[in-house]
Design a protein around this motif. Structure first.
Motif, PDB file in Angstrom:
ATOM      1  N   VAL A 147       4.729  30.659 121.187  1.00 24.55           N
ATOM      2  CA  VAL A 147       5.242  30.282 120.287  1.00 24.55           C
ATOM      3  C   VAL A 147       6.734  30.354 120.562  1.00 24.55           C
ATOM      4  O   VAL A 147       7.201  30.869 121.910  1.00 24.55           O
ATOM      5  CB  VAL A 147       5.321  30.948 118.333  1.00 24.55           C
ATOM      6  CG1 VAL A 147       6.335  31.023 117.807  1.00 24.55           C
ATOM      7  CG2 VAL A 147       4.183  31.337 118.677  1.00 24.55           C
ATOM      8  N   GLU A 148       7.389  29.047 120.410  1.00 22.15           N
ATOM      9  CA  GLU A 148       9.304  29.070 120.820  1.00 22.15           C
ATOM     10  C   GLU A 148       9.339  28.594 122.038  1.00 22.15           C
ATOM     11  O   GLU A 148      10.117  28.814 122.974  1.00 22.15           O
ATOM     12  CB  GLU A 148       9.764  30.222 119.879  1.00 22.15           C
ATOM     13  CG  GLU A 148       9.669  29.991 118.266  1.00 22.15           C
ATOM     14  CD  GLU A 148      10.814  30.338 117.982  1.00 22.15           C
ATOM     15  OE1 GLU A 148      11.821  31.793 118.424  1.00 22.15           O
ATOM     16  OE2 GLU A 148      10.267  30.474 116.717  1.00 22.15           O
ATOM     17  N   SER A 149       8.115  28.237 123.268  1.00 21.52           N
ATOM     18  CA  SER A 149       8.277  28.155 124.311  1.00 21.52           C
ATOM     19  C   SER A 149       7.440  26.755 125.150  1.00 21.52           C
ATOM     20  O   SER A 149       6.691  26.023 124.348  1.00 21.52           O
ATOM     21  CB  SER A 149       8.091  29.524 125.058  1.00 21.52           C
ATOM     22  OG  SER A 149       8.044  29.557 126.379  1.00 21.52           O
ATOM     23  N   LYS A 150       7.612  26.927 126.309  1.00 25.09           N
ATOM     24  CA  LYS A 150       6.998  25.841 126.167  1.00 25.09           C
ATOM     25  C   LYS A 150       5.463  26.789 126.797  1.00 25.09           C
ATOM     26  O   LYS A 150       5.431  27.400 126.708  1.00 25.09           O
ATOM     27  CB  LYS A 150       7.271  25.051 128.218  1.00 25.09           C
ATOM     28  CG  LYS A 150       8.389  24.969 128.047  1.00 25.09           C
ATOM     29  CD  LYS A 150       9.368  24.353 130.140  1.00 25.09           C
ATOM     30  CE  LYS A 150      10.144  23.835 129.875  1.00 25.09           C
ATOM     31  NZ  LYS A 150      10.262  23.733 131.658  1.00 25.09           N
ATOM     32  N   ILE A 151       4.457  25.359 126.878  1.00 26.18           N
ATOM     33  CA  ILE A 151       3.197  25.640 127.404  1.00 26.18           C
ATOM     34  C   ILE A 151       3.071  26.103 128.365  1.00 26.18           C
ATOM     35  O   ILE A 151       3.296  26.123 129.252  1.00 26.18           O
ATOM     36  CB  ILE A 151       2.496  24.309 127.309  1.00 26.18           C
ATOM     37  CG1 ILE A 151       2.403  24.062 125.110  1.00 26.18           C
ATOM     38  CG2 ILE A 151       0.831  24.342 127.753  1.00 26.18           C
ATOM     39  CD1 ILE A 151       1.357  22.325 125.920  1.00 26.18           C
ATOM     40  N   LEU A 152       2.214  27.228 128.923  1.00 24.49           N
ATOM     41  CA  LEU A 152       1.687  27.895 129.613  1.00 24.49           C
ATOM     42  C   LEU A 152       0.563  27.383 130.089  1.00 24.49           C
ATOM     43  O   LEU A 152      -0.173  28.067 129.613  1.00 24.49           O
ATOM     44  CB  LEU A 152       2.158  29.423 129.423  1.00 24.49           C
ATOM     45  CG  LEU A 152       1.760  30.681 130.800  1.00 24.49           C
ATOM     46  CD1 LEU A 152       2.582  29.785 131.813  1.00 24.49           C
ATOM     47  CD2 LEU A 152       1.484  31.964 130.783  1.00 24.49           C
ATOM     48  N   HIS A 153       0.744  27.106 131.531  1.00 27.02           N
ATOM     49  CA  HIS A 153      -0.771  26.495 131.945  1.00 27.02           C
ATOM     50  C   HIS A 153      -1.396  27.925 133.179  1.00 27.02           C
ATOM     51  O   HIS A 153      -0.522  28.743 134.074  1.00 27.02           O
ATOM     52  CB  HIS A 153      -0.964  25.324 132.857  1.00 27.02           C
ATOM     53  CG  HIS A 153      -0.665  24.087 131.895  1.00 27.02           C
ATOM     54  ND1 HIS A 153      -1.561  24.127 131.197  1.00 27.02           N
ATOM     55  CD2 HIS A 153       0.522  23.666 131.213  1.00 27.02           C
ATOM     56  CE1 HIS A 153      -1.270  22.374 130.618  1.00 27.02           C
ATOM     57  NE2 HIS A 153      -0.127  22.578 130.341  1.00 27.02           N
ATOM     58  N   ILE A 154      -2.219  28.345 132.998  1.00 21.10           N
ATOM     59  CA  ILE A 154      -2.717  29.621 134.488  1.00 21.10           C
ATOM     60  C   ILE A 154      -4.033  29.215 134.640  1.00 21.10           C
ATOM     61  O   ILE A 154      -5.107  28.380 133.593  1.00 21.10           O
ATOM     62  CB  ILE A 154      -2.853  30.310 132.371  1.00 21.10           C
ATOM     63  CG1 ILE A 154      -1.650  31.361 132.072  1.00 21.10           C
ATOM     64  CG2 ILE A 154      -3.011  31.677 134.090  1.00 21.10           C
ATOM     65  CD1 ILE A 154      -1.857  32.037 131.293  1.00 21.10           C
ATOM     66  N   HIS A 194       4.938  25.620 131.614  1.00 24.58           N
ATOM     67  CA  HIS A 194       5.037  26.558 132.730  1.00 24.58           C
ATOM     68  C   HIS A 194       3.646  27.182 133.824  1.00 24.58           C
ATOM     69  O   HIS A 194       2.995  26.386 133.083  1.00 24.58           O
ATOM     70  CB  HIS A 194       5.516  28.153 132.267  1.00 24.58           C
ATOM     71  CG  HIS A 194       6.680  28.070 131.613  1.00 24.58           C
ATOM     72  ND1 HIS A 194       7.870  27.872 132.146  1.00 24.58           N
ATOM     73  CD2 HIS A 194       7.218  28.445 130.358  1.00 24.58           C
ATOM     74  CE1 HIS A 194       8.944  28.039 131.421  1.00 24.58           C
ATOM     75  NE2 HIS A 194       8.273  28.079 130.338  1.00 24.58           N
ATOM     76  N   ILE A 195       3.967  26.846 134.961  1.00 23.53           N
ATOM     77  CA  ILE A 195       2.217  26.770 135.664  1.00 23.53           C
ATOM     78  C   ILE A 195       2.340  28.235 135.977  1.00 23.53           C
ATOM     79  O   ILE A 195       2.824  28.705 137.165  1.00 23.53           O
ATOM     80  CB  ILE A 195       2.441  26.233 136.492  1.00 23.53           C
ATOM     81  CG1 ILE A 195       2.437  24.760 135.881  1.00 23.53           C
ATOM     82  CG2 ILE A 195       1.305  25.863 137.337  1.00 23.53           C
ATOM     83  CD1 ILE A 195       3.168  23.307 136.811  1.00 23.53           C
ATOM     84  N   TRP A 196       0.957  28.967 136.389  1.00 21.56           N
ATOM     85  CA  TRP A 196       0.969  30.263 137.032  1.00 21.56           C
ATOM     86  C   TRP A 196      -0.049  30.180 137.508  1.00 21.56           C
ATOM     87  O   TRP A 196      -1.291  30.194 136.568  1.00 21.56           O
ATOM     88  CB  TRP A 196       1.241  31.680 135.881  1.00 21.56           C
ATOM     89  CG  TRP A 196       1.988  32.383 135.302  1.00 21.56           C
ATOM     90  CD1 TRP A 196       3.964  31.301 135.755  1.00 21.56           C
ATOM     91  CD2 TRP A 196       2.242  32.738 134.218  1.00 21.56           C
ATOM     92  NE1 TRP A 196       4.151  32.232 134.485  1.00 21.56           N
ATOM     93  CE2 TRP A 196       3.661  33.112 134.040  1.00 21.56           C
ATOM     94  CE3 TRP A 196       1.274  33.406 133.934  1.00 21.56           C
ATOM     95  CZ2 TRP A 196       3.330  33.734 132.953  1.00 21.56           C
ATOM     96  CZ3 TRP A 196       1.548  34.717 132.740  1.00 21.56           C
ATOM     97  CH2 TRP A 196       3.175  34.837 132.357  1.00 21.56           C
ATOM     98  N   ILE A 206     -10.436  27.887 137.575  1.00 22.63           N
ATOM     99  CA  ILE A 206     -10.399  27.370 136.660  1.00 22.63           C
ATOM    100  C   ILE A 206      -8.610  27.061 136.161  1.00 22.63           C
ATOM    101  O   ILE A 206      -7.827  28.141 136.828  1.00 22.63           O
ATOM    102  CB  ILE A 206     -10.962  28.206 135.517  1.00 22.63           C
ATOM    103  CG1 ILE A 206     -10.876  28.602 134.170  1.00 22.63           C
ATOM    104  CG2 ILE A 206     -10.462  29.884 136.107  1.00 22.63           C
ATOM    105  CD1 ILE A 206     -12.092  29.502 133.666  1.00 22.63           C
ATOM    106  N   TRP A 207      -8.876  26.931 134.753  1.00 25.36           N
ATOM    107  CA  TRP A 207      -6.893  26.300 134.067  1.00 25.36           C
ATOM    108  C   TRP A 207      -7.789  26.966 132.580  1.00 25.36           C
ATOM    109  O   TRP A 207      -8.673  25.878 132.264  1.00 25.36           O
ATOM    110  CB  TRP A 207      -6.974  24.983 134.383  1.00 25.36           C
ATOM    111  CG  TRP A 207      -6.263  24.880 136.085  1.00 25.36           C
ATOM    112  CD1 TRP A 207      -6.818  23.540 136.752  1.00 25.36           C
ATOM    113  CD2 TRP A 207      -5.133  24.391 136.379  1.00 25.36           C
ATOM    114  NE1 TRP A 207      -5.874  23.698 137.734  1.00 25.36           N
ATOM    115  CE2 TRP A 207      -4.757  24.352 137.720  1.00 25.36           C
ATOM    116  CE3 TRP A 207      -3.327  25.262 135.255  1.00 25.36           C
ATOM    117  CZ2 TRP A 207      -3.597  24.133 138.294  1.00 25.36           C
ATOM    118  CZ3 TRP A 207      -3.029  25.738 135.931  1.00 25.36           C
ATOM    119  CH2 TRP A 207      -2.549  25.128 138.004  1.00 25.36           C
TER     120      TRP A 207
END
Length: 184
Positions: free
Chosen positions: A71-78, A109-111, A64-65
């Motif tokens: 806020v004030e950062s790159k999008i984070l995909h988890i 960003h990717i986690w 699942i993604w």
């Protein structure tokens, strides 16, 4: 397997029985339980954050993604991923397809966290273990991670002598590691 990255985020392997309804657990993003009795993954996020489920990044495996706008950062995909067993070539191929989708041109960003069930690599020495049962699948998995400019951060065993629960990212500088490269 459970990874709590902060008081507001939980990535979890799921094992529920049919008598427990999905809505009884939580209302976050979640993956199906139809294929096997209760196994799956979910991501639970505090209500203070707004996330979006990203089914277009998913493939035919227990994955699942979500996308989290910070806020004030790159999008984070988890991502939460569960590989049922080390010999499951179809699941690992689908995982590879999924990470290629997210890594193709992203500036986010990717986690990625989960029970990968890849016991054949000695993560401290970064080499294959001599007793490895599926060397080609193990190589494919870690080549896929590296080919997509991702790094795996867990180095300590999580199940007996094996490191099955992994955490993968494209920006390890977001995490505090001590001089032995273990999480602090």
């Amino acid at each position: 397997m459970s990874i709590a990255l902060s008081p507001t985020l939980l990535l979890e392997q799921l094992w529920l029985t049919p008598v427990v309804h999905n809505y009884e657990i939580f209302s976050p993003q979640k993956i199906d339980r139809e294929h096997t009795s209760g196994r799956g993954v979910f991501i639970a996020l505090s209500n203070e954050y707004i996330c979006t489920h990203e089914p277009e990044l998913e493939a035919d495996c227990k994955i699942i993604w979500i996308k989290l706008n910070v806020v004030e950062s790159k999008i984070l995909h988890i991502c939460a991923y569960y590989n049922p067993n080390e010999s499951d070539e179809a699941s690992l191929a689908s995982f590879d397809m999924s990470i290629r989708r997210i890594c193709n041109g992203t500036v986010s960003h990717i986690w990625i966290a989960g029970d990968m069930n890849i016991p054949g690599l000695d993560l401290r020495k970064n080499c294959l273990k001599p007793s490895l049962q599926y060397p080609e699948l193990t190589r494919k998995f870690f080549n896929s991670v590296g080919d997509n400019n991702l790094i795996q951060l867990i180095t300590e065993p999580s199940w007996g002598p094996n490191t099955l629960d992994l955490f993968i990212t494209n920006n390890e500088t977001l995490f505090l590691l001590d001089s032995d490269y273990t999480w602090t």
